[in-house]
Write an enzyme that holds these catalytic residues in place. Sequence first.
Site, short mmCIF file in Angstrom:
data_model
loop_
_atom_site.label_atom_id
_atom_site.label_comp_id
_atom_site.label_asym_id
_atom_site.label_seq_id
_atom_site.Cartn_x
_atom_site.Cartn_y
_atom_site.Cartn_z
N LYS A 148 -25.87 2.30 -33.53
CA LYS A 148 -25.19 2.87 -34.74
C LYS A 148 -23.61 2.75 -34.34
O LYS A 148 -22.65 2.34 -35.34
CB LYS A 148 -25.60 3.82 -35.13
CG LYS A 148 -26.96 3.84 -35.45
CD LYS A 148 -27.74 5.37 -35.62
CE LYS A 148 -29.17 5.42 -36.07
NZ LYS A 148 -29.48 6.46 -36.39
N GLY B 229 -35.85 9.71 -42.23
CA GLY B 229 -36.89 9.87 -43.09
C GLY B 229 -37.22 8.87 -44.11
O GLY B 229 -36.35 8.20 -44.50
N LYS C 194 -30.58 -1.56 -37.47
CA LYS C 194 -29.48 -1.41 -36.70
C LYS C 194 -29.41 -2.27 -35.49
O LYS C 194 -28.46 -2.82 -35.05
CB LYS C 194 -29.37 0.08 -36.05
CG LYS C 194 -30.65 0.57 -35.57
CD LYS C 194 -30.55 2.17 -35.43
CE LYS C 194 -31.87 2.83 -35.25
NZ LYS C 194 -32.87 2.45 -36.08
#
Length: 440
Positions: free
Chosen positions: A212, A313, A112
């Site tokens: 983001k 994750g 990002k």
Amino acid sequence: MTQPESSDQYRRLRVALLGAGAVGSQVADLLLRHGDELADRAGASLELAGIAVRDVDAPRDVELPKELFTTDAESLIVGSDIVIELMGGIEPARGNLLLALNSGADVVTANKALLATHGTELFEAADQVGASVYYEAAAAGAIPIIRPLRDSLAGDRVVRIMGIVNGTTNYILDRMDSEGADFAEVLADAQRLGYAEADPTADVEGHDAAQKAAILASLAFHTTVPLDAVHCEGITRITASMIDEARAAGFVIKLLAVCERITVDGAESISVRVYPALVARSHPLASVHGANNAVFVEAEAAGSLMFYGAGAGGVQTASAVLGDVVSAARRHIAGGVGVGESTRANLPIVPIGHVITRYQITLEVNDQPGVLATIASILSEGGVSVATVVQTVEGEDDTTARLVIGTHRAAEQALSDTVERLAASDVVERVLSVLRVEGE
């Protein structure tokens, strides 16, 4: 562990993986274990040609064949059909992806920071050679949001995006709300559990969410949004008392990324911002708990849509990465040039002062006659009207009071200027907090 035998019916595509951290090691493992299934979906055999890392002997989350590892990223990239970049950071990731694109490879990235700062450069390089850049995992982890914005809503007009796009801050704020814990206490727990880095600045100061937001806004509004155009505030000033006041008023505090079309002086513009805000407990985003993420999209024809799930994750993010790999493989098989990013709308990006919002302002004031009249006068002079006022007496000697003022909607600049005048007033001891209200 060895790579599965590829079927002769499929064309073989060489896949280079850069980075074998928490996400990269899971991507490699899934490529190796589910190669046949992925080949059936992609219509091509995906051969993991190698994994470029800084240290081939470093411990990994998953046991992988040693012969796949190399420190020579450039040699691995050249000759590969698809390059997956999961190294993070700006360099050498930027140079490696430019090398991959210039050699004709499609690239898949979850970076990002790189996309928010050098996305235009990468997309232009891809356009020049007819390649594609895939980045589903860069905005909200496992949540599919890039493809819906780019493809599913391509025939619609996105009006607004409001999302919780950072799992660390949502975990912290959620625990503060549910347990009454202090910020420092929950942050320490988040670091111990691996939700927050040893240096949590990028998360708690809102920088991760701002990156983001820039990516989502660029895609949704077909306009290049540079990172420095995103207004950014973090959650470090959020206290337990602010959480309590929010609860009493029927709100929960969330760190939000807000991207929306607005009209300024008759011209269509966009605003992109990140800050902690009050969200009504009846709003879907209020029910996003723990380290989960959610993105709420409003479009003219489709109406309101919400995408919810794990925002981080290793294995979860690997799912999004491999979805992009399959898409890249299908493009290779189908042939033709890659689909470029559409930024032709080129809408102006306006400062936050033009946004229409409303505030909840908490003041510590002198408990004496005429205080409310003075404050009401200051608000009126600023063109700000009052929706609600809650007063409680503070201190053992009853000399001060706490006022929680909810305003009606007004221009951000008018609200901000009014707060400054309140802070300078003789009747106000302190401005304890200012929070915007979103999602109404």
